[in-house]
Design a protein around this motif. Structure first.
Motif, PDB file in Angstrom:
ATOM      1  N   THR A 170      76.571 -52.100  78.504  1.00  9.34           N
ATOM      2  CA  THR A 170      75.671 -52.453  79.603  1.00  9.34           C
ATOM      3  C   THR A 170      76.462 -52.972  80.797  1.00  9.34           C
ATOM      4  OG1 THR A 170      73.963 -53.037  77.993  1.00  9.34           O
ATOM      5  CG2 THR A 170      73.662 -53.833  80.236  1.00  9.34           C
ATOM      6  N   HIS A 193      72.225 -44.209  81.409  1.00 11.90           N
ATOM      7  CA  HIS A 193      71.850 -44.385  80.008  1.00 11.90           C
ATOM      8  C   HIS A 193      72.525 -43.393  79.070  1.00 11.90           C
ATOM      9  CE1 HIS A 193      69.025 -41.346  81.603  1.00 11.90           C
ATOM     10  NE2 HIS A 193      69.092 -40.821  80.395  1.00 11.90           N
ATOM     11  N   CYS A 194      73.233 -42.396  79.588  1.00  8.01           N
ATOM     12  CA  CYS A 194      73.702 -41.298  78.736  1.00  8.01           C
ATOM     13  C   CYS A 194      74.667 -41.767  77.648  1.00  8.01           C
ATOM     14  CB  CYS A 194      74.345 -40.215  79.584  1.00  8.01           C
ATOM     15  SG  CYS A 194      73.180 -39.315  80.637  1.00  8.01           S
ATOM     16  N   VAL A 208      75.023 -44.739  76.262  1.00  6.23           N
ATOM     17  CA  VAL A 208      74.420 -45.585  75.238  1.00  6.23           C
ATOM     18  C   VAL A 208      73.530 -44.762  74.312  1.00  6.23           C
ATOM     19  CG1 VAL A 208      72.317 -46.349  76.455  1.00  6.23           C
ATOM     20  CG2 VAL A 208      73.452 -47.880  74.852  1.00  6.23           C
ATOM     21  N   VAL A 209      72.903 -43.708  74.819  1.00  7.48           N
ATOM     22  CA  VAL A 209      72.070 -42.856  73.950  1.00  7.48           C
ATOM     23  C   VAL A 209      72.938 -42.133  72.925  1.00  7.48           C
ATOM     24  CG1 VAL A 209      70.580 -40.823  73.892  1.00  7.48           C
ATOM     25  CG2 VAL A 209      70.195 -42.596  75.607  1.00  7.48           C
ATOM     26  N   ALA A 241      66.916 -48.624  70.876  1.00  9.63           N
ATOM     27  CA  ALA A 241      66.717 -48.044  72.210  1.00  9.63           C
ATOM     28  C   ALA A 241      65.522 -48.668  72.912  1.00  9.63           C
ATOM     29  CB  ALA A 241      66.535 -46.536  72.093  1.00  9.63           C
ATOM     30  N   HIS A 277      66.886 -52.028  74.302  1.00  7.09           N
ATOM     31  CA  HIS A 277      68.126 -52.106  75.066  1.00  7.09           C
ATOM     32  C   HIS A 277      67.836 -51.992  76.564  1.00  7.09           C
ATOM     33  CE1 HIS A 277      72.110 -51.093  76.656  1.00  7.09           C
ATOM     34  NE2 HIS A 277      72.561 -51.729  75.605  1.00  7.09           N
ATOM     35  N   LEU A 336      69.289 -50.604  79.029  1.00  5.49           N
ATOM     36  CA  LEU A 336      69.541 -49.320  79.683  1.00  5.49           C
ATOM     37  C   LEU A 336      68.561 -48.226  79.266  1.00  5.49           C
ATOM     38  CD1 LEU A 336      73.451 -49.126  79.516  1.00  5.49           C
ATOM     39  CD2 LEU A 336      72.028 -49.757  81.476  1.00  5.49           C
ATOM     40  N   THR A 337      67.775 -48.480  78.232  1.00  6.43           N
ATOM     41  CA  THR A 337      66.907 -47.426  77.710  1.00  6.43           C
ATOM     42  C   THR A 337      65.450 -47.819  77.544  1.00  6.43           C
ATOM     43  OG1 THR A 337      67.652 -48.068  75.479  1.00  6.43           O
ATOM     44  CG2 THR A 337      68.739 -46.175  76.491  1.00  6.43           C
ATOM     45  N   LEU A 394      62.894 -46.203  80.047  1.00  6.11           N
ATOM     46  CA  LEU A 394      63.058 -44.794  80.395  1.00  6.11           C
ATOM     47  C   LEU A 394      61.833 -43.970  80.012  1.00  6.11           C
ATOM     48  CD1 LEU A 394      66.721 -44.051  79.237  1.00  6.11           C
ATOM     49  CD2 LEU A 394      65.916 -44.448  81.570  1.00  6.11           C
ATOM     50  N   ILE A 409      65.567 -39.590  77.411  1.00  9.30           N
ATOM     51  CA  ILE A 409      66.345 -39.718  76.177  1.00  9.30           C
ATOM     52  C   ILE A 409      66.394 -38.382  75.455  1.00  9.30           C
ATOM     53  CG2 ILE A 409      66.439 -40.820  73.909  1.00  9.30           C
ATOM     54  CD1 ILE A 409      65.340 -43.336  75.164  1.00  9.30           C
TER      55      ILE A 409
END
Length: 326
Positions: free
Chosen positions: A144, A246-247, A249-250, A267, A270, A272-273, A276, A281
């Motif tokens: 993050t 977010h890419c 962390v996914v 997710a 979190h 960052l996600t 979304l 995702i």
């Protein structure tokens, strides 16, 4: 996509080190002498390090002066793709802000054939696998912070490669079918083979969900992370690209299912996600699994089996999470 029986099975993280590493003694003497000149001292010991799949040298070296460093090197003649990645990583590493949790590049060697990177030595270790929850939380916090430090990207996109994403469309076209690669995919995931057209459609509509201004690592897995007592370091940056924050962390979360964890609740909480659109995702999972499983299904007998096994495990982990979400 209709819900079907579980054909995308969970597994474990395979051996996380490539099978084509070489020892310091196997590097030509002229090259080691050049590296020692940059280090300012003679190398009196070298230990190959676990983690990662690049060919060539990847070793901690001890110096006659008492210090140490991490050195990786490859030959353009015997491993041209790896040498090209090393040259790209040199350019990227020189431009990473000090706030990014990455080892500092101390110097680089390039004689036109051999390319070597000399990094500061990090007294760390790879995260435990299966993941320990406390270590995973440390890494997710660091990621993050890393995204914030790398938005907007401090590296010109012209120095970067494209994202290593996508593969379903290539498999779905007539060439993929006629080559027999789809048959190999069917052996890896009958579910994916049956839903190939739908996966290709998801991939072909993914571009808006992947667009962004963040410099992404592009290969964020446990074998590219070092933990010290206090800090988290992300290593090996040749596959960096610019996209949605977010890419990384996914793709990292997709891999936690190999430790018996469900990535979905993580997710959902979190930073960052959690906010979304679900399609954002899904786009990462579709393009990520397509890239890995197309490469794995296309691999010939000469491929590094450790690398292929890792691609299969990570690709199926992303595919399993995507299927559950759909």
């Amino acid at each position: 996509m209709a819900r079907e029986s579980d054909e995308v099975r969970s597994g474990t993280l395979p051996q996380a080190t490539g099978g084509r590493r070489i020892a310091w003694a196997a590097v030509p003497e002229a090259v080691t002498a050049g590296i020692e000149r940059l280090l300012g001292a003679r190398v009196v010991g070298a230990v190959s390090q676990p983690g990662g799949f690049s060919e060539g040298l990847a070793a901690r070296v001890r110096l006659a002066s008492g210090g140490g460093a991490f050195v990786k090197a490859a030959s353009t003649l015997t491993a041209p793709a790896v040498a090209a990645f090393h040259r790209r990583e040199i350019a990227i590493s020189r431009r990473l802000p000090r706030t990014v949790p990455a080892p500092r590049l101390l110097d680089a060697y390039d004689d036109g054939d051999w390319v070597a990177l000399i990094f500061e030595e990090i007294p760390g270790r790879l995260p435990a696998q299966p993941w320990r929850r406390d270590e995973l939380e440390r890494v997710l916090t660091a990621v993050t912070d890393m995204v914030r430090a790398l938005t907007p990207s401090p590296v010109d996109g012209a120095l970067l490669g494209g994202p290593r994403l996508g593969g379903w469309a290539a498999l779905a076209n007539s060439a993929g079918i006629e080559s027999g690669v789809v048959k190999k995919l069917e052996a890896l995931s009958p579910w994916a083979a049956r839903h190939l057209d739908e996966l290709a459609a998801l991939e072909e509509s993914a571009a808006p969900a992947l667009a962004g201004q963040t410099l992404l690592h592009g290969d964020l897995y446990p074998f590219n992370i070092l933990l010290t007592a206090q800090d988290v370091f992300v290593v090996d940056w040749p596959h960096a690209w610019v996209g949605a924050g977010h890419c990384d962390v996914v793709t990292l979360l997709a891999s936690v299912s190999l430790s018996g964890m469900d990535p979905q609740p993580i997710a959902e909480s979190h930073p960052l996600t959690h906010d979304l659109d679900p399609a954002q995702i899904d786009a990462v999972l579709a393009t990520h699994s397509g890239f890995l499983l197309r490469i794995a299904a296309s691999a010939g007998a000469e491929a590094d089996r450790h690398l292929v096994d890792m691609m299969v495990a990570l690709g199926l982990a992303s595919l399993r999470w995507l299927r559950d979400r759909l």
